[in-house]
Design a protein around this motif. Sequence first.
Motif, PDB file in Angstrom:
ATOM      1  N   LEU A   1       0.823  -1.212   0.000  1.00 23.89           N
ATOM      2  CA  LEU A   1       0.000   0.000   0.000  1.00 23.89           C
ATOM      3  C   LEU A   1       0.857   1.262   0.000  1.00 23.89           C
ATOM      4  CD1 LEU A   1      -2.905  -0.884   2.474  1.00 23.89           C
ATOM      5  CD2 LEU A   1      -3.075  -0.505   0.013  1.00 23.89           C
ATOM      6  N   VAL A   2       1.947   1.239   0.753  1.00 21.67           N
ATOM      7  CA  VAL A   2       2.841   2.397   0.771  1.00 21.67           C
ATOM      8  C   VAL A   2       3.467   2.605  -0.603  1.00 21.67           C
ATOM      9  CG1 VAL A   2       5.007   3.287   1.719  1.00 21.67           C
ATOM     10  CG2 VAL A   2       3.296   2.320   3.237  1.00 21.67           C
ATOM     11  N   VAL A   3       3.901   1.523  -1.243  1.00 18.34           N
ATOM     12  CA  VAL A   3       4.528   1.635  -2.566  1.00 18.34           C
ATOM     13  C   VAL A   3       3.533   2.138  -3.610  1.00 18.34           C
ATOM     14  CG1 VAL A   3       5.540   0.275  -4.439  1.00 18.34           C
ATOM     15  CG2 VAL A   3       6.321  -0.062  -2.098  1.00 18.34           C
ATOM     16  N   ILE A   4       2.338   1.576  -3.622  1.00 19.75           N
ATOM     17  CA  ILE A   4       1.320   2.012  -4.587  1.00 19.75           C
ATOM     18  C   ILE A   4       0.946   3.470  -4.334  1.00 19.75           C
ATOM     19  CG2 ILE A   4      -1.067   1.655  -5.338  1.00 19.75           C
ATOM     20  CD1 ILE A   4      -0.620  -1.352  -4.777  1.00 19.75           C
TER      21      ILE A   4
ATOM     22  N   PHE B   1       3.680  10.552  -6.254  1.00 20.82           N
ATOM     23  CA  PHE B   1       4.880  11.216  -6.753  1.00 20.82           C
ATOM     24  C   PHE B   1       5.207  10.947  -8.212  1.00 20.82           C
ATOM     25  CE2 PHE B   1       5.799  10.323  -2.155  1.00 20.82           C
ATOM     26  CZ  PHE B   1       5.524  11.612  -1.725  1.00 20.82           C
ATOM     27  N   ALA B   2       4.775   9.813  -8.764  1.00 17.80           N
ATOM     28  CA  ALA B   2       5.215   9.448 -10.112  1.00 17.80           C
ATOM     29  C   ALA B   2       4.150   9.672 -11.187  1.00 17.80           C
ATOM     30  CB  ALA B   2       5.657   7.991 -10.138  1.00 17.80           C
ATOM     31  N   VAL B   3       2.894   9.617 -10.834  1.00 20.58           N
ATOM     32  CA  VAL B   3       1.832   9.752 -11.822  1.00 20.58           C
ATOM     33  C   VAL B   3       1.443  11.224 -11.926  1.00 20.58           C
ATOM     34  CG1 VAL B   3      -0.534   9.104 -12.406  1.00 20.58           C
ATOM     35  CG2 VAL B   3       0.993   7.427 -11.383  1.00 20.58           C
ATOM     36  N   ASN B   4       1.484  11.740 -13.134  1.00 17.73           N
ATOM     37  CA  ASN B   4       1.131  13.133 -13.370  1.00 17.73           C
ATOM     38  C   ASN B   4       0.064  13.180 -14.462  1.00 17.73           C
ATOM     39  OD1 ASN B   4       1.085  15.862 -13.259  1.00 17.73           O
ATOM     40  ND2 ASN B   4       3.063  16.177 -14.267  1.00 17.73           N
ATOM     41  N   VAL B   5      -1.145  12.793 -14.099  1.00 17.13           N
ATOM     42  CA  VAL B   5      -2.257  12.743 -15.042  1.00 17.13           C
ATOM     43  C   VAL B   5      -3.340  13.695 -14.554  1.00 17.13           C
ATOM     44  CG1 VAL B   5      -4.022  11.250 -16.066  1.00 17.13           C
ATOM     45  CG2 VAL B   5      -1.761  10.336 -15.595  1.00 17.13           C
TER      46      VAL B   5
ATOM     47  N   GLY C   1      -9.238  16.100 -14.982  1.00 18.21           N
ATOM     48  CA  GLY C   1     -10.276  17.113 -15.056  1.00 18.21           C
ATOM     49  C   GLY C   1     -10.818  17.544 -13.705  1.00 18.21           C
ATOM     50  N   GLY C   2     -10.085  17.382 -12.657  1.00 15.23           N
ATOM     51  CA  GLY C   2     -10.531  17.811 -11.340  1.00 15.23           C
ATOM     52  C   GLY C   2     -11.498  16.859 -10.662  1.00 15.23           C
ATOM     53  N   VAL C   3     -11.796  15.721 -11.295  1.00 16.00           N
ATOM     54  CA  VAL C   3     -12.733  14.763 -10.699  1.00 16.00           C
ATOM     55  C   VAL C   3     -12.054  13.973  -9.588  1.00 16.00           C
ATOM     56  CG1 VAL C   3     -14.207  12.773 -11.166  1.00 16.00           C
ATOM     57  CG2 VAL C   3     -13.985  14.583 -12.874  1.00 16.00           C
ATOM     58  N   VAL C   4     -10.841  13.508  -9.850  1.00 15.72           N
ATOM     59  CA  VAL C   4     -10.107  12.678  -8.905  1.00 15.72           C
ATOM     60  C   VAL C   4      -8.719  13.276  -8.725  1.00 15.72           C
ATOM     61  CG1 VAL C   4      -9.168  10.386  -8.470  1.00 15.72           C
ATOM     62  CG2 VAL C   4     -11.367  10.609  -9.609  1.00 15.72           C
ATOM     63  N   ASN C   5      -8.306  13.440  -7.490  1.00 14.53           N
ATOM     64  CA  ASN C   5      -6.972  13.924  -7.196  1.00 14.53           C
ATOM     65  C   ASN C   5      -6.096  12.717  -6.842  1.00 14.53           C
ATOM     66  OD1 ASN C   5      -4.695  15.248  -6.434  1.00 14.53           O
ATOM     67  ND2 ASN C   5      -5.692  16.562  -4.901  1.00 14.53           N
ATOM     68  N   LEU C   6      -5.256  12.265  -7.793  1.00 15.09           N
ATOM     69  CA  LEU C   6      -4.458  11.068  -7.587  1.00 15.09           C
ATOM     70  C   LEU C   6      -3.396  11.265  -6.501  1.00 15.09           C
ATOM     71  CD1 LEU C   6      -3.975   9.676 -11.199  1.00 15.09           C
ATOM     72  CD2 LEU C   6      -5.489   8.863  -9.414  1.00 15.09           C
ATOM     73  N   SER C   7      -2.915  12.466  -6.331  1.00 11.37           N
ATOM     74  CA  SER C   7      -1.934  12.713  -5.270  1.00 11.37           C
ATOM     75  C   SER C   7      -2.560  12.485  -3.898  1.00 11.37           C
ATOM     76  CB  SER C   7      -1.400  14.129  -5.356  1.00 11.37           C
ATOM     77  OG  SER C   7      -0.667  14.304  -6.534  1.00 11.37           O
ATOM     78  N   LEU C   8      -3.779  12.963  -3.697  1.00 12.47           N
ATOM     79  CA  LEU C   8      -4.458  12.764  -2.422  1.00 12.47           C
ATOM     80  C   LEU C   8      -4.730  11.281  -2.175  1.00 12.47           C
ATOM     81  CD1 LEU C   8      -5.775  13.974   0.084  1.00 12.47           C
ATOM     82  CD2 LEU C   8      -7.897  14.146  -1.232  1.00 12.47           C
ATOM     83  N   ILE C   9      -5.146  10.563  -3.203  1.00 15.58           N
ATOM     84  CA  ILE C   9      -5.375   9.119  -3.066  1.00 15.58           C
ATOM     85  C   ILE C   9      -4.066   8.411  -2.710  1.00 15.58           C
ATOM     86  CG2 ILE C   9      -6.014   7.021  -4.323  1.00 15.58           C
ATOM     87  CD1 ILE C   9      -8.086   8.704  -5.811  1.00 15.58           C
ATOM     88  N   GLY C  10      -2.962   8.868  -3.316  1.00 13.11           N
ATOM     89  CA  GLY C  10      -1.660   8.289  -3.003  1.00 13.11           C
ATOM     90  C   GLY C  10      -1.272   8.505  -1.552  1.00 13.11           C
ATOM     91  N   TYR C  11      -1.490   9.726  -1.040  1.00 11.86           N
ATOM     92  CA  TYR C  11      -1.186  10.007   0.359  1.00 11.86           C
ATOM     93  C   TYR C  11      -2.073   9.189   1.299  1.00 11.86           C
ATOM     94  CZ  TYR C  11       1.746  13.900  -1.109  1.00 11.86           C
ATOM     95  OH  TYR C  11       2.736  14.654  -1.675  1.00 11.86           O
ATOM     96  N   ILE C  12      -3.332   9.018   0.936  1.00 11.16           N
ATOM     97  CA  ILE C  12      -4.243   8.216   1.761  1.00 11.16           C
ATOM     98  C   ILE C  12      -3.779   6.759   1.787  1.00 11.16           C
ATOM     99  CG2 ILE C  12      -6.595   7.288   1.886  1.00 11.16           C
ATOM    100  CD1 ILE C  12      -7.551  10.048   0.862  1.00 11.16           C
TER     101      ILE C  12
END
Length: 86
Positions: free
Chosen positions: A9-12, A18-22, A25-36
């Motif tokens: 979970l930590v690796v994913i 930090f690595a995905v920069n997609v 459209g403001g629907v999903v914040n991948l950085s926040l999901i990564g931190y969670i």
Amino acid sequence: MGIGTGIALVVIGAILAFAVNVDLGGVVNLSLIGYILMGAGVVVFLISLVLVLRRRTSTATTRTAVDPASGEQITRSTRDTNDPLV
């Protein structure tokens, strides 16, 4: 199994944070999901570590008796561990 799940979970989460920069459209914040996911991985790792360390307890028993035939004192020591891997 729980320790590996926590590390996964930590690796994913780190990959998503930090690595995905997609831009979705403001629907999903991948950085926040990564931190969670990283936070959840740390919690799972710590809980699993506490449970593993708690499970490794051992009990030592010493019994002393007198042999009725010879009159000798006999001491018997046993050690029991609750860890199935030992």
